[in-house]
Scaffold this active site. Structure first.
Site, PDB file in Angstrom:
ATOM      1  N   LYS A  32       6.581  -4.885  -2.720  1.00 29.77           N
ATOM      2  CA  LYS A  32       5.846  -6.121  -2.444  1.00 29.77           C
ATOM      3  C   LYS A  32       4.981  -6.561  -3.611  1.00 29.77           C
ATOM      4  CE  LYS A  32       1.818  -4.085  -0.119  1.00 29.77           C
ATOM      5  NZ  LYS A  32       0.742  -4.566  -0.996  1.00 29.77           N
ATOM      6  N   THR A  33       4.311  -5.612  -4.300  1.00 33.97           N
ATOM      7  CA  THR A  33       3.445  -5.997  -5.420  1.00 33.97           C
ATOM      8  C   THR A  33       4.265  -6.623  -6.542  1.00 33.97           C
ATOM      9  OG1 THR A  33       1.963  -4.159  -4.864  1.00 33.97           O
ATOM     10  CG2 THR A  33       1.673  -5.176  -7.019  1.00 33.97           C
ATOM     11  N   ASP A 222      -2.679 -10.459   0.378  1.00 32.27           N
ATOM     12  CA  ASP A 222      -1.974  -9.182   0.461  1.00 32.27           C
ATOM     13  C   ASP A 222      -2.482  -8.385   1.671  1.00 32.27           C
ATOM     14  OD1 ASP A 222      -0.314  -7.120  -0.250  1.00 32.27           O
ATOM     15  OD2 ASP A 222      -1.646  -6.311  -1.791  1.00 32.27           O
ATOM     16  N   GLU A 223      -1.647  -7.498   2.190  1.00 27.07           N
ATOM     17  CA  GLU A 223      -1.997  -6.641   3.342  1.00 27.07           C
ATOM     18  C   GLU A 223      -2.551  -7.483   4.499  1.00 27.07           C
ATOM     19  OE1 GLU A 223      -0.996  -3.724   3.327  1.00 27.07           O
ATOM     20  OE2 GLU A 223      -1.167  -2.797   1.345  1.00 27.07           O
ATOM     21  N   GLN A 253       2.529  -1.091   9.523  1.00 23.36           N
ATOM     22  CA  GLN A 253       1.542  -0.291   8.802  1.00 23.36           C
ATOM     23  C   GLN A 253       0.110  -0.752   9.095  1.00 23.36           C
ATOM     24  OE1 GLN A 253       2.714   1.264   4.747  1.00 23.36           O
ATOM     25  NE2 GLN A 253       4.098  -0.492   4.826  1.00 23.36           N
ATOM     26  N   ARG A 612       5.596   8.088   3.505  1.00 19.10           N
ATOM     27  CA  ARG A 612       5.007   8.505   2.218  1.00 19.10           C
ATOM     28  C   ARG A 612       5.976   9.423   1.469  1.00 19.10           C
ATOM     29  NH1 ARG A 612       2.757   4.563   1.760  1.00 19.10           N
ATOM     30  NH2 ARG A 612       3.786   4.086   3.715  1.00 19.10           N
TER      31      ARG A 612
END
Length: 683
Positions: A32-33, A222-223, A253, A612
């Site tokens: 995403k970044t 973002d987020e 998330q 993770r």
């Protein structure tokens, strides 16, 4: 021109969709970044959009910095200079520094830290004659919650959060009003006010809100799944003159509901911004497909979520494992055995993370790592042996073992309180220097140097002498337990802290320390004594200091195992992940179950932990877990039971050194502990 050829089809679609509302559903590890930074670069370099009209908002300084650095790499410093890439709070401060006079403050306002805030809260409670009835930190936390919910001090009494029959509500109402009056009198704001007052500014001055909306014609958040009520309202004001809002997030998330995050902001995005385009990033670049298959199956049990399925081109023979453990110590032994095997095979310890739901699960694992001389770090928490109460008790043991340990004496001479302050200590330090003797000897020989404190000093000296004999005759755990009782250390903790939760946590640390000595005894058997225990602690402490001194090497990930809670792990990735404690009342957490709350967020925590892992995932559960010093039966988490036999999970009853025969395991243990004791002797 910026080339978008390096993006996959969905990433490119997201980067090229500029006008109107856009929701980028970015699954874990989906890049995403990279996508949003290329989107910014595309807007500036390819479409000629002025950087001044672009605002990118994130939650943490780290995320904002990473985004800024990536944009500079793509555009260069000159073209990227005018793009605003900020956290919500830095954006709020920037606005308030120009506009806060509209709210009756001066431009040179101060931002109070927590200690300043607590001083005002305590002052208010004292005036309300409730200083001893209510904990100042709890009241401050309630005020913070109310601000983040957008509730002013004047509105609180009429809100759903006020209970007219609850004295705590009335005390909070009085304190909240007093607190805000004092802050304004001092021309100060607190951290929560940054967004709270920015929103108030926009609500009361629509022309200012309109001006900022016209300035920032293209906004990215973002987020987005972590936004709360205030942040959502701010975004609404900033998009009041246009609909060019691009939000990036993953409802799967969303794990910060306890901080006020509202998942409905992302679940109902298109209801609020009609005509929104939804783009799903589902290709995962982090994990092998078998791990993602497991993650997908776990999270699909959540009913209120946006449908998406992570997939990866990374294939592997690895099968995610679930290990059944006998008890808490067994769990720690097996995990660390596996870590030692990895290390022995030349593996990098920085590739390994041990994740857990609660910090209370860490001490047994820390103990085992220390016993095995495996370096580790804790993210978002404090190492067990660095905690105040543990260091207090360790210092007592150091003095009992070696009365000449001046630093340890200075730490515990007045713990618990014996009325021996710095002035008294200075007298004895001078006497010790004058006679060229140790501080302890000065205390023992000349207690009358300070007649008023003589009884306390004599009692301390006698205590140390007494326990030198006790530790020679009794087990470590028995000696430590008796010492804690004799100095009334638990009562000392009770008096030190107002907050009941804090008292409970610190009392638990004392209990964990006793358990730690028991584990040490179980390992070293007849060689377990005060000397070897203290030497082990001192050896590890010196190793920790060496590691700290090496932090300037610029190494991205040091050669040490990472321990952290699931909440702290979000955004990180490791080649090997141990996800421990997959049991009912651990994950999902007991509080969520007992209060009848929706366990969706607990399942999302499990999902975050699974995703993770890049290459290996090992999950554990205990048949019984030590809780508050008692062995309590445990049962497998519903998140595992829901899977049945799907998703390539193998369940094994693991025995310590399970890959060895019984004879090999015996030889291994003898060799291991012989080497360990040898290293102590060398040191």
């Amino acid at each position: 021109m910026i080339s978008l050829s390096g993006l996959n089809d969905k990433q490119r679609e997201a980067a090229e969709t500029i006008e109107g509302p856009v929701l980028i559903l970015a699954g874990a590890g989906s890049g995403k970044t990279r996508t949003i930074t290329y989107r910014i670069a595309h807007m500036v370099d390819n479409l000629g959009i002025s950087g001044e009209s672009i605002l990118g908002v994130s939650f943490t300084n780290k995320a904002a910095k990473e985004m800024r650095e990536r944009v500079i790499t793509l555009l260069g410093s000159r073209k990227s200079r005018k793009v605003s890439l900020l956290t919500f709070h830095s954006l709020g401060v920037r606005i308030l520094k120009k506009e806060i006079e509209k709210l009756g403050y001066h431009l040179n306002f101060s931002i109070y830290d927590q200690s300043d805030q607590l001083s005002i809260v305590r002052e208010a409670l004292k005036l309300y004659h409730a200083e001893k009835k209510f904990d100042a930190k709890d009241v401050q936390s309630k005020i913070s919650f109310l601000k983040n919910a957008g509730i002013t001090e004047l509105d609180f009494a009429d809100s759903n959060h006020f209970n007219p029959e609850d004295p705590y509500s009335h005390a909070t109402e009085y304190t909240y009003r007093y607190y805000q009056e004092k802050l304004k009198f001092f021309n100060a704001i607190d951290f929560d006010d940054i967004l709270f007052l920015t929103l108030k500014l926009f609500k009361e001055n629509s022309d200012i809100a309109k001006a900022y909306s016209e300035k920032f014609k293209y906004i990215m958040v973002d987020e987005y799944q972590d936004t709360n009520t205030l942040q959502f309202e701010l975004i609404k004001h900033l998009t009041s003159t246009h609909n060019n809002l691009c939000v990036v997030g993953d409802d799967d998330q969303s794990i910060y509901g306890f901080r006020g995050a509202d998942i409905t902001n992302i679940l109902e995005f298109e209801k609020i911004y009609s005509g929104a385009k939804i783009i799903k990033l589902e290709e995962n670049y982090r994990s092998v497909s078998s791990i993602l298959n497991l993650a997908n199956t776990v999270i699909k049990e959540n009913k209120k979520r946006r449908d998406k399925t992570l997939w990866s081109q990374k294939k592997s023979d690895h099968i995610p494992l679930l290990w059944a453990m006998g008890d808490t110590d067994h769990e720690a032994e097996v995990i660390v055995e596996e870590v030692v095997r990895h290390q022995g095979a030349g593996g990098h310890l920085g590739d390994i993370a041990i994740l857990y739901r609660s910090n209370t699960q860490a001490p047994p694992i820390e103990d085992q790592l220390r016993l095995s001389q495996v370096p580790y770090t804790i993210i978002g928490g404090q190492k067990f042996y660095d905690k105040k109460e543990v260091k207090d008790l360790m210092s007592y043991l150091f003095v009992i073992l070696n009365p000449n340990d001046q630093m340890a004496i200075r730490r515990v001479l007045n713990i618990p309180h014996r009325g021996i302050g710095n002035a008294t200590l200075e007298k004895f330090l001078n006497k010790a220097q004058e006679e060229n003797i140790a501080l302890f000897n000065a205390l023992e020989k000349h207690p009358g140097l300070d007649p008023q404190r003589a009884p306390g000093i004599t009692k301390f000296v006698e205590l140390i002498r007494k326990y030198k004999k006790i530790f020679d005759q009794h087990s470590l755990a028995a000696g430590i337990t008796n010492l804690i009782e004799e100095i009334d250390y638990l009562n000392f903790i009770d008096k030190q802290y107002d907050n009941a939760k804090q008292v409970e946590r610190r009392r638990n640390d004392v209990m964990h320390f006793i358990e730690s000595s028991e584990r040490f005894t179980n390992y070293f058997k007849e060689n377990a004594n005060l000397k070897t225990f203290c030497e082990r602690l001192l050896l590890q402490d010196s190793q920790d200091k060496e590691e700290m001194s090496d932090e300037e090497d610029g190494d991205v990930r040091k050669n040490e195992v990472t321990l952290m809670t699931l909440h702290s792990s979000k955004g990180l990735e490791f080649k090997t992940v141990f996800l421990v404690g997959l049991e009912e009342e651990t994950l999902p957490h007991k509080k969520t179950i007992s209060q009848g709350e929706d366990i969706s967020e607990e399942r999302r925590l499990c999902y975050v932990g699974i995703t993770r892992a890049q290459e290996r995932l090992i999950m554990t559960f205990c048949k019984q877990r030590k809780l508050f010093g008692k062995d309590t039966p445990r049962f497998r988490s519903r998140f595992i039971n829901e899977l049945g036999n799907k998703n390539l999970i193998i369940e094994q009853d693991r025995t310590t050194f399970g890959h060895l025969t019984e004879a090999e395991a015996t030889d291994y243990k003898k060799s291991f502990f012989s080497n360990l004791l040898g290293s102590l002797d060398e040191d």
